[in-house]
Design an enzyme around this catalytic site. Structure first.
Site, PDB file in Angstrom:
ATOM      1  N   ASP A 115      -1.124   8.034   3.752  1.00  0.00           N
ATOM      2  CA  ASP A 115      -1.388   6.759   4.260  1.00  0.00           C
ATOM      3  C   ASP A 115      -2.090   6.782   5.629  1.00  0.00           C
ATOM      4  O   ASP A 115      -1.364   7.010   6.532  1.00  0.00           O
ATOM      5  CB  ASP A 115      -0.002   5.816   4.254  1.00  0.00           C
ATOM      6  CG  ASP A 115      -0.167   4.341   4.502  1.00  0.00           C
ATOM      7  OD1 ASP A 115       0.134   3.428   3.859  1.00  0.00           O
ATOM      8  OD2 ASP A 115      -0.890   4.210   5.593  1.00  0.00           O
TER       9      ASP A 115
ATOM     10  N   THR B 286       0.362  -5.000  -7.245  1.00  0.00           N
ATOM     11  CA  THR B 286      -0.966  -4.971  -7.873  1.00  0.00           C
ATOM     12  C   THR B 286      -2.127  -4.164  -7.145  1.00  0.00           C
ATOM     13  O   THR B 286      -3.355  -3.859  -7.971  1.00  0.00           O
ATOM     14  CB  THR B 286      -1.358  -6.408  -7.729  1.00  0.00           C
ATOM     15  OG1 THR B 286      -1.663  -6.528  -6.344  1.00  0.00           O
ATOM     16  CG2 THR B 286      -0.296  -7.487  -8.229  1.00  0.00           C
TER      17      THR B 286
ATOM     18  N   ARG C 153      -2.898  -3.988   1.238  1.00  0.00           N
ATOM     19  CA  ARG C 153      -3.037  -4.148  -0.152  1.00  0.00           C
ATOM     20  C   ARG C 153      -1.514  -4.280  -0.791  1.00  0.00           C
ATOM     21  O   ARG C 153      -0.427  -3.766  -0.203  1.00  0.00           O
ATOM     22  CB  ARG C 153      -3.121  -2.360  -0.538  1.00  0.00           C
ATOM     23  CG  ARG C 153      -4.448  -1.780  -0.776  1.00  0.00           C
ATOM     24  CD  ARG C 153      -4.687  -0.808  -1.606  1.00  0.00           C
ATOM     25  NE  ARG C 153      -3.644   0.409  -1.413  1.00  0.00           N
ATOM     26  CZ  ARG C 153      -3.684   1.494  -2.091  1.00  0.00           C
ATOM     27  NH1 ARG C 153      -4.839   1.753  -2.999  1.00  0.00           N
ATOM     28  NH2 ARG C 153      -2.758   2.300  -2.157  1.00  0.00           N
TER      29      ARG C 153
ATOM     30  N   ASP D 155      -0.458   4.609   8.778  1.00  0.00           N
ATOM     31  CA  ASP D 155       0.646   5.084   9.176  1.00  0.00           C
ATOM     32  C   ASP D 155       0.614   6.380  10.001  1.00  0.00           C
ATOM     33  O   ASP D 155       1.119   6.519  10.829  1.00  0.00           O
ATOM     34  CB  ASP D 155       1.833   5.432   7.927  1.00  0.00           C
ATOM     35  CG  ASP D 155       2.375   4.127   7.283  1.00  0.00           C
ATOM     36  OD1 ASP D 155       2.252   3.171   7.966  1.00  0.00           O
ATOM     37  OD2 ASP D 155       2.997   4.209   6.138  1.00  0.00           O
TER      38      ASP D 155
HETATM   39  C1  PRP Z   1      -5.423   1.164   3.129  1.00  0.00           C
HETATM   40  C2  PRP Z   1      -6.716   1.539   3.616  1.00  0.00           C
HETATM   41  C3  PRP Z   1      -7.604   0.827   3.114  1.00  0.00           C
HETATM   42  C4  PRP Z   1      -6.986   0.435   1.654  1.00  0.00           C
HETATM   43  C5  PRP Z   1      -7.797   1.274   0.587  1.00  0.00           C
HETATM   44  O1  PRP Z   1      -5.210   0.004   4.006  1.00  0.00           O
HETATM   45  O2  PRP Z   1      -6.858   1.712   5.068  1.00  0.00           O
HETATM   46  O3  PRP Z   1      -7.909  -0.578   3.895  1.00  0.00           O
HETATM   47  O4  PRP Z   1      -5.658   0.915   1.820  1.00  0.00           O
HETATM   48  O5  PRP Z   1      -7.305   1.001  -0.697  1.00  0.00           O
HETATM   49  P1  PRP Z   1      -8.160   0.208  -1.738  1.00  0.00           P
HETATM   50  O6  PRP Z   1      -9.342   0.831  -1.740  1.00  0.00           O
HETATM   51  O7  PRP Z   1      -7.414   0.342  -2.958  1.00  0.00           O
HETATM   52  O8  PRP Z   1      -8.256  -1.300  -1.374  1.00  0.00           O
HETATM   53  P2  PRP Z   1      -3.767  -0.736   3.818  1.00  0.00           P
HETATM   54  O9  PRP Z   1      -3.851  -1.851   2.783  1.00  0.00           O
HETATM   55  O10 PRP Z   1      -2.585   0.228   3.364  1.00  0.00           O
HETATM   56  O11 PRP Z   1      -3.465  -1.513   5.133  1.00  0.00           O
HETATM   57  P3  PRP Z   1      -3.086  -0.682   6.441  1.00  0.00           P
HETATM   58  O12 PRP Z   1      -4.379   0.028   6.901  1.00  0.00           O
HETATM   59  O13 PRP Z   1      -2.464  -1.763   7.443  1.00  0.00           O
HETATM   60  O14 PRP Z   1      -2.021   0.480   6.503  1.00  0.00           O
HETATM   61  N1  URA Z   2      -4.621   3.835   1.478  1.00  0.00           N
HETATM   62  C1  URA Z   2      -4.396   5.066   1.878  1.00  0.00           C
HETATM   63  O1  URA Z   2      -4.165   4.777   3.219  1.00  0.00           O
HETATM   64  N2  URA Z   2      -4.168   6.012   1.361  1.00  0.00           N
HETATM   65  C2  URA Z   2      -4.611   6.266   0.087  1.00  0.00           C
HETATM   66  O2  URA Z   2      -4.565   7.327  -0.358  1.00  0.00           O
HETATM   67  C3  URA Z   2      -5.013   5.025  -0.525  1.00  0.00           C
HETATM   68  C4  URA Z   2      -4.996   3.850   0.189  1.00  0.00           C
END
Ligand code: PRP
Ligand code: URA
Length: 216
Positions: free
Chosen positions: A207, A115, A111, A210
């Site tokens: 997160d 944005t 993400r 993380d």
């Molecule tokens: C997180 C989560 C989803 C997304 C959800 O991933 O695991 O994929 O955010 O958010 P959304 O519904 O607003 O799209 P992130 O993009 O943080 O990546 P990561 O799993 O690599 O930490």
């Molecule tokens: N991605 C995450 O990991 N946590 C949230 O709360 C939203 C997006």
């Protein structure tokens, strides 16, 4: 917590007490990486058990110590698990514990911090995908952007029977997902109150990536 009222046929909230207990452990900020990872895997298995209850079966002949009979087995071996990287990876082994012969694809999305829209960086699906039941995993459905993009990608590549499993969803994400993909079954472990100004789920669990990988 406010109880979310499900409005759509394609959305199921799995409110089993054992699942809720484990999700509470995930939310706790003092839960460390090791326990967090195990919980995500266990929750995925419990959710997968429910989400796969419509898998087709066929009867085979079997001989018990008492007599011969016909008994059901899963028909064919046409399943794929597709995690959204990174956090969806944490759910894969939970599903594979139920369906060890499933193929595994990957959809890499992150993400944008400003944005909050998803950006694709890696995608590979098992081929052919058309006949498979596809279980997409991601612990968090926040704005729904990543989930919608992942399912768009799978459909563009011919995927038809798709189920999406998320552990925590925001109402905003469910709305967006339903609007884009009303034909895809969405299973949520629970639905939280809302998103905050950074598009994080409240109360959520922080997160997910993380916390699973011990980064940040
Ligand atoms: C997180 C989560 C989803 C997304 C959800 O991933 O695991 O994929 O955010 O958010 P959304 O519904 O607003 O799209 P992130 O993009 O943080 O990546 P990561 O799993 O690599 O930490
Ligand atoms: N991605 C995450 O990991 N946590 C949230 O709360 C939203 C997006």
């Amino acid at each position: 917590m406010i109880k979310y009222e499900v409005k759509y046929d394609n959305v199921t909230v799995l409110d089993h007490p054992l699942l809720q207990h484990k999700i509470t452990r995930l939310r706790d900020k003092t839960t460390g990486t090791n326990e967090f990872r195990s919980l995500v895997e266990e929750i995925a298995m419990l959710m997968g058990f429910e989400a796969l209850r419509d898998l087709p079966t066929e009867l085979i002949d079997v001989e018990t110590p008492i007599e011969k009979c016909q008994s059901p087995v899963i028909a064919g071996r046409k399943l794929a698990v597709v995690p959204i990287l990174r956090a969806g990876l944490g759910m894969v082994n939970g599903i594979l514990a139920l369906t060890p012969t499933a193929k595994v694809g990957h959809i890499g999305l992150y993400r944008d911090e400003v944005t909050h829209e998803p950006h694709e960086y890696y995608c590979k699906l098992p081929s052919p995908i058309e006949q498979r039941t596809i279980v997409v995993t991601d612990p968090m459905l926040a704005t729904g952007g990543s989930a919608v993009a992942a399912v768009d990608f799978i459909k563009q590549h011919g995927g038809k029977k798709i189920k999406f499993l998320c552990i925590i969803a925001a109402p905003e994400g469910i709305e967006r997902f339903h609007k884009a993909h009303p034909d895809v079954q969405l299973y949520c472990g629970c639905v939280d109150r809302q998103l905050n100004e950074n598009a994080y789920i409240c109360p959520g669990l922080g997160d997910a990536g993380d916390r699973i990988f011990g980064t940040k």
